[in-house]
Design an enzyme around this catalytic site. Structure first.
Site, short mmCIF file in Angstrom:
data_model
loop_
_atom_site.label_atom_id
_atom_site.label_comp_id
_atom_site.label_asym_id
_atom_site.label_seq_id
_atom_site.Cartn_x
_atom_site.Cartn_y
_atom_site.Cartn_z
N GLU A 92 0.81 -1.21 0.00
CA GLU A 92 0.00 0.00 0.00
C GLU A 92 0.85 1.26 0.00
O GLU A 92 1.96 1.30 0.53
CB GLU A 92 -0.91 0.01 1.23
CG GLU A 92 -1.95 -1.07 1.12
CD GLU A 92 -2.91 -1.08 2.27
OE1 GLU A 92 -4.08 -1.40 2.05
OE2 GLU A 92 -2.50 -0.80 3.40
N CYS A 105 3.24 8.22 1.11
CA CYS A 105 3.96 7.26 1.94
C CYS A 105 4.04 5.94 1.15
O CYS A 105 3.01 5.36 0.81
CB CYS A 105 3.18 7.08 3.24
SG CYS A 105 3.87 5.86 4.35
N CYS A 112 7.82 -7.56 6.26
CA CYS A 112 9.04 -6.98 6.85
C CYS A 112 9.66 -8.04 7.75
O CYS A 112 8.96 -8.81 8.39
CB CYS A 112 8.70 -5.74 7.68
SG CYS A 112 10.15 -4.87 8.32
N CYS A 116 9.19 -5.81 14.62
CA CYS A 116 8.89 -4.87 15.71
C CYS A 116 7.54 -5.29 16.31
O CYS A 116 6.58 -5.56 15.58
CB CYS A 116 8.84 -3.44 15.18
SG CYS A 116 10.44 -2.88 14.54
N CYS A 119 4.09 -3.45 15.41
CA CYS A 119 3.83 -3.15 14.01
C CYS A 119 3.20 -4.35 13.33
O CYS A 119 3.73 -5.46 13.41
CB CYS A 119 5.14 -2.79 13.32
SG CYS A 119 5.00 -2.60 11.54
N CYS A 339 -1.15 5.02 10.59
CA CYS A 339 0.16 4.41 10.83
C CYS A 339 -0.04 3.05 11.47
O CYS A 339 -0.78 2.91 12.43
CB CYS A 339 0.96 5.25 11.82
SG CYS A 339 1.27 6.90 11.25
N1 SAH Z 1 10.94 0.07 8.70
C1 SAH Z 1 10.92 1.50 8.67
C2 SAH Z 1 9.76 2.04 7.87
C3 SAH Z 1 8.45 1.39 8.26
S1 SAH Z 1 7.30 2.45 8.90
C4 SAH Z 1 10.91 2.05 10.08
O1 SAH Z 1 10.86 1.27 11.01
O2 SAH Z 1 11.01 3.25 10.23
C5 SAH Z 1 7.69 2.61 10.46
C6 SAH Z 1 6.80 3.53 11.22
O3 SAH Z 1 5.44 3.03 11.25
C7 SAH Z 1 7.26 3.52 12.63
O4 SAH Z 1 8.17 4.51 12.90
C8 SAH Z 1 6.02 3.80 13.33
O5 SAH Z 1 5.99 5.17 13.44
C9 SAH Z 1 4.89 3.42 12.45
N2 SAH Z 1 4.12 2.35 13.04
C10 SAH Z 1 4.26 1.02 12.89
N3 SAH Z 1 3.31 0.37 13.57
C11 SAH Z 1 2.54 1.30 14.16
C12 SAH Z 1 1.40 1.27 14.98
N4 SAH Z 1 0.84 0.11 15.32
N5 SAH Z 1 0.89 2.43 15.39
C13 SAH Z 1 1.45 3.60 15.03
N6 SAH Z 1 2.51 3.70 14.25
C14 SAH Z 1 3.07 2.56 13.82
#
Ligand code: SAH
Length: 366
Positions: A92, A105, A112, A116, A119, A339
């Site tokens: 997406e 974005c 991935c 994390c 996420c 996000c």
């Molecule tokens: N792998 C890269 C890019 C992926 S996006 C990175 O880690 O930066 C990463 C961003 O998505 C994170 O910084 C976080 O801000 C956001 N993110 C991921 N899961 C989220 C969640 N459940 N709620 C809010 N933001 C989230």
């Protein structure tokens, strides 16, 4: 013989491919402009090319972005694009409007590998790296859909590699796509308007600084190694002290004089006053801004979003220490575009609530 997808090439690579076909370099530049500046995929429509060249291109090449499966707009203007990348996978992009124009974005991987814990892309596991054509193709498609403003400027004014995946774990394809974003014959974005977001892959941050410095965002999420190890396991390999040092090195060549630390606020996990205070000393040596992101829940995450008053208190501690801190607006939830909610797999789309990872930006669009 399979056709060469020209969306996989930056300017230098396209020039080399044209040379291999016995064509002059300026022809490659013309074609680059047609493809990226004008969004043209049909060689027959590239009217300033000789007919023989157009026929050669039709025989040997193609311009194929990932097919757009669906496109949804939320009432707050967030616009989500879902792309088919084959094998049952989808990725997406989300357009985040800001005063007329806005940021796209973009995703860099299907799934991935970093796992994390907060996420949902991480929960889904890793499928594969996207190709350059699939990364730049998201911008190509979104530009076509969104078009230009009344002044003739593109609606998409900024790009953030902050969708699904870790851009620095797919370094070559991501950097080739970045070069196209920056190229005056393609998208012509300034380095300050293109941001890479990383969980902190230090050797790749050093490479990016040398090969293609753009604005940098670091997904920080914790003030100490013990906590960060649990939220972002990549921290075990690249701990915080080393990450801060890498940020300082990056800033020597960065187009902006700060890095952005992203910090997802999770209730009772990383949102205590002592966490805010520890962040101040952790980042003392790094010119930075903070972007706080209220956690967006997804099924089975086991986490909750911090309450607004707790977020306020946390942010106030940073502000009082003189750190520029913004709270990312939560938008796009009704279309699962907030996000951490970008869905990865087509089959998930059939289930309500099957949400996945990834983030979008509010503040880095200026
Ligand atoms: N792998 C890269 C890019 C992926 S996006 C990175 O880690 O930066 C990463 C961003 O998505 C994170 O910084 C976080 O801000 C956001 N993110 C991921 N899961 C989220 C969640 N459940 N709620 C809010 N933001 C989230």
């Amino acid at each position: 013989m399979s056709l060469q997808n020209l969306l996989d090439f930056d300017a230098v690579q396209l020039g080399a491919w044209f040379a291999a076909q016995g064509e002059k370099p300026f022809r490659a530049t013309q074609v680059l402009r047609w493809i990226h500046r004008y969004g043209e995929a049909d060689f027959a429509a590239m009217t300033d090319l000789a007919k023989t060249l157009r026929e050669k291109l039709v025989a040997k090449a193609c311009v194929v972005p990932p097919p757009l499966l669906s496109s949804r707009v939320a009432s707050d203007g967030m616009h989500k694009f879902l792309f088919d990348v084959g094998g049952g996978n989808a990725v997406e992009s989300v357009f985040i409007p800001e005063a007329g124009r806005g940021a796209l974005c973009v995703s860099t991987q299907a799934g991935c590998a970093l796992e994390c814990s907060f996420c949902s892309t991480g929960k889904q596991g890793f499928n594969r790296n996207l190709t350059t054509a699939e990364i730049i193709g998201q911008l190509w498609q979104a530009n076509r859909a969104l078009g230009r403003d009344p002044k003739g400027e593109r609606i998409i004014s900024n790009v953030v590699l902050m969708g699904m995946g870790e851009p620095l774990a797919n370094f070559d394809s991501s950097v080739t796509a970045l070069r196209l974003m920056l190229d005056d014959n393609a998208y012509g974005l300034s380095r300050r308007r293109v941001t890479v977001s990383t969980a902190g892959l230090i050797p790749a941050m050093d490479r990016l600084r040398e090969e293609c410095p753009v604005a940098l965002a670091i997904s920080l999420h914790a003030p100490d190694d013990a906590l960060r190890d649990t939220l972002a396991p990549i921290n075990k390999k690249y701990p915080l002290a080393d990450l801060m040092a890498a940020c300082r090195r990056y800033l020597e060549k960065a187009p902006r004089d700060f890095v952005t630390f992203e910090y997802v606020l999770i209730d009772g996990v990383n949102d205590h006053e002592h966490d805010a205070k520890a962040l101040i000393s952790l980042t003392r040596q790094v010119s930075c801004k903070f972007n706080m992101i209220p956690f967006n829940p997804f099924p089975g995450s086991g986490y909750r979003r911090s309450r607004p008053e707790r977020i306020r208190r946390f942010v106030d501690i940073l502000l009082r220490a003189g750190i520029v801190t913004t709270i990312r607006k939560t938008r796009g939830e009704e279309i699962d575009a907030a996000c951490g909610q970008l869905a990865g797999q087509i089959r998930n789309k059939t289930r309500r609530g099957a949400q996945t990872a990834r983030g979008m930006l509010e503040e880095q669009t200026s």
